[in-house]
Scaffold this motif. Sequence first.
Motif, PDB file in Angstrom:
ATOM      1  N   GLN A  25      47.463  50.326   4.222  1.00 47.20           N
ATOM      2  CA  GLN A  25      48.115  50.350   5.522  1.00 47.20           C
ATOM      3  C   GLN A  25      47.461  49.355   6.483  1.00 47.20           C
ATOM      4  O   GLN A  25      48.039  48.332   6.806  1.00 47.20           O
ATOM      5  CB  GLN A  25      48.055  51.764   6.099  1.00 47.20           C
ATOM      6  CG  GLN A  25      48.824  51.918   7.403  1.00 47.20           C
ATOM      7  CD  GLN A  25      48.899  53.372   7.851  1.00 47.20           C
ATOM      8  OE1 GLN A  25      49.946  53.920   8.104  1.00 47.20           O
ATOM      9  NE2 GLN A  25      47.741  54.008   7.949  1.00 47.20           N
ATOM     10  N   PHE A  26      46.237  49.627   6.913  1.00 47.07           N
ATOM     11  CA  PHE A  26      45.531  48.721   7.818  1.00 47.07           C
ATOM     12  C   PHE A  26      44.208  48.334   7.182  1.00 47.07           C
ATOM     13  O   PHE A  26      43.450  49.194   6.740  1.00 47.07           O
ATOM     14  CB  PHE A  26      45.258  49.400   9.170  1.00 47.07           C
ATOM     15  CG  PHE A  26      46.505  49.873   9.851  1.00 47.07           C
ATOM     16  CD1 PHE A  26      47.394  48.970  10.404  1.00 47.07           C
ATOM     17  CD2 PHE A  26      46.803  51.222   9.921  1.00 47.07           C
ATOM     18  CE1 PHE A  26      48.552  49.406  11.022  1.00 47.07           C
ATOM     19  CE2 PHE A  26      47.951  51.671  10.540  1.00 47.07           C
ATOM     20  CZ  PHE A  26      48.835  50.752  11.089  1.00 47.07           C
ATOM     21  N   ILE A  31      41.069  46.037  14.013  1.00 44.39           N
ATOM     22  CA  ILE A  31      42.044  47.089  14.303  1.00 44.39           C
ATOM     23  C   ILE A  31      41.464  48.455  13.963  1.00 44.39           C
ATOM     24  O   ILE A  31      41.610  49.424  14.714  1.00 44.39           O
ATOM     25  CB  ILE A  31      43.346  46.845  13.515  1.00 44.39           C
ATOM     26  CG1 ILE A  31      43.969  45.499  13.919  1.00 44.39           C
ATOM     27  CG2 ILE A  31      44.337  47.987  13.730  1.00 44.39           C
ATOM     28  CD1 ILE A  31      44.320  45.401  15.381  1.00 44.39           C
ATOM     29  N   ALA A  51      48.734  48.036  17.606  1.00 33.53           N
ATOM     30  CA  ALA A  51      48.986  47.475  16.277  1.00 33.53           C
ATOM     31  C   ALA A  51      49.630  48.502  15.339  1.00 33.53           C
ATOM     32  O   ALA A  51      50.290  48.140  14.375  1.00 33.53           O
ATOM     33  CB  ALA A  51      47.684  46.972  15.658  1.00 33.53           C
ATOM     34  N   VAL A  52      49.458  49.807  15.661  1.00 27.68           N
ATOM     35  CA  VAL A  52      50.010  50.843  14.793  1.00 27.68           C
ATOM     36  C   VAL A  52      51.532  50.856  14.872  1.00 27.68           C
ATOM     37  O   VAL A  52      52.244  50.972  13.876  1.00 27.68           O
ATOM     38  CB  VAL A  52      49.445  52.228  15.177  1.00 27.68           C
ATOM     39  CG1 VAL A  52      50.068  53.316  14.328  1.00 27.68           C
ATOM     40  CG2 VAL A  52      47.943  52.229  15.017  1.00 27.68           C
ATOM     41  N   SER A  57      50.426  44.249  12.555  1.00 26.97           N
ATOM     42  CA  SER A  57      49.370  45.248  12.418  1.00 26.97           C
ATOM     43  C   SER A  57      47.973  44.653  12.500  1.00 26.97           C
ATOM     44  O   SER A  57      47.007  45.389  12.634  1.00 26.97           O
ATOM     45  CB  SER A  57      49.535  45.993  11.085  1.00 26.97           C
ATOM     46  OG  SER A  57      49.416  45.085  10.002  1.00 26.97           O
ATOM     47  N   TRP A  58      47.838  43.341  12.387  1.00 22.69           N
ATOM     48  CA  TRP A  58      46.523  42.705  12.381  1.00 22.69           C
ATOM     49  C   TRP A  58      46.096  42.195  13.760  1.00 22.69           C
ATOM     50  O   TRP A  58      45.060  41.585  13.898  1.00 22.69           O
ATOM     51  CB  TRP A  58      46.527  41.526  11.398  1.00 22.69           C
ATOM     52  CG  TRP A  58      47.651  40.553  11.662  1.00 22.69           C
ATOM     53  CD1 TRP A  58      47.643  39.495  12.531  1.00 22.69           C
ATOM     54  CD2 TRP A  58      48.946  40.570  11.069  1.00 22.69           C
ATOM     55  NE1 TRP A  58      48.850  38.854  12.525  1.00 22.69           N
ATOM     56  CE2 TRP A  58      49.667  39.496  11.618  1.00 22.69           C
ATOM     57  CE3 TRP A  58      49.561  41.392  10.126  1.00 22.69           C
ATOM     58  CZ2 TRP A  58      50.990  39.218  11.266  1.00 22.69           C
ATOM     59  CZ3 TRP A  58      50.866  41.111   9.770  1.00 22.69           C
ATOM     60  CH2 TRP A  58      51.566  40.046  10.330  1.00 22.69           C
ATOM     61  N   SER A  60      46.089  43.161  18.120  1.00 24.08           N
ATOM     62  CA  SER A  60      46.359  44.070  19.227  1.00 24.08           C
ATOM     63  C   SER A  60      47.093  43.337  20.345  1.00 24.08           C
ATOM     64  O   SER A  60      46.940  42.127  20.519  1.00 24.08           O
ATOM     65  CB  SER A  60      45.050  44.646  19.780  1.00 24.08           C
ATOM     66  OG  SER A  60      44.341  45.345  18.783  1.00 24.08           O
TER      67      SER A  60
END
Length: 331
Positions: A25-26, A31, A51-52, A57-58, A60
């Motif tokens: 996921q991350f 992050i 980012a969620v 996602s990488w 902010s």
Amino acid sequence: MESIRDNFVIIYELLDEVMDNGYPQFTEAKILSEFITVGAHQLIAPKAPMAVTNAVSWRSEGIRYQKNEVFLDVVESLNIVVNAAGQVVNSETFGALRLRAYLSGMPECKLGLNDKIMLHAQNRSTKGKSVELDDIKFHQCVRLARFENDRTISFIPPDGHFDLMNYRISTANVKPLIWIEASVNRPSRSRVEYVVKVRTHFKSRLQATGVEIKLPVSSDATSPEVNTGLGSVAYVPEQEAMLWKIKSVQGGKEIMMRAKFSLPSVSALEDDGPVQKKPPITCKFEIPYYTVSGVQVRYLKVLERSGYQALPWVRYITKSGNYEFRLDHGY
């Protein structure tokens, strides 16, 4: 093991965020650090970072810089192996596009290289050399679908340092940038002489910096006498080698180093014993403002909805990787 026990809760939380039902996921450390914050006596549950819920996602949201800049280093590592007959038996170049992005907001970046396939796909020509890249690996921020369509490298960069792309180029039949020849002579049973010749095979306007040549010598050699036209030579008995260090040397140059050693009389009399195989001569160096493959950045554009002007900087560096000159058994 003790460190894992002491930080079990944090490790469990990190793994819970990295994997979701067995799927990654991350993985960006910056992050993840926004998820897990530990106070002196309690675990603080932070608000979920943007980012969620964002497709990016990488990175902010809300990043701000007074001066927007992006630095791109094209770093290539040259691997060369030359056998005792003076033939290049292995030659490969590994490259990386390393970025340092200090950009506000959510910038869209576009990068163009003199990639042969990309130029052909876009029906473009270039006055300079085009190159064919192999084994390309991208950071997750690159839009792969667009790259596969027209070879355009388009991405929203993470904040700070990251490797945008890695690649490999097979450079068969290439002449090593620094060529080394070494010969050994024994004028008597108790003396041995080394002659090392170094030639630089690149343009004279360029310089190799931090050159370090490691030449293996007999383990029982003593009383060294060294003469060189450039740099300094040190005998390192614990490594059974001489280290020849040159601060910088121009292209198209030839320099020599001569060294004489004494040998113990006992070992000098043992001429018929088994010959030990010596390790290879190795060389380290850097050549700024140069890529051995010819990779060039055609453009680096930064677009952001606020319309600010970003300053892109590009730098080229070629380094030695596994750079060896093998020796015959009689060396």
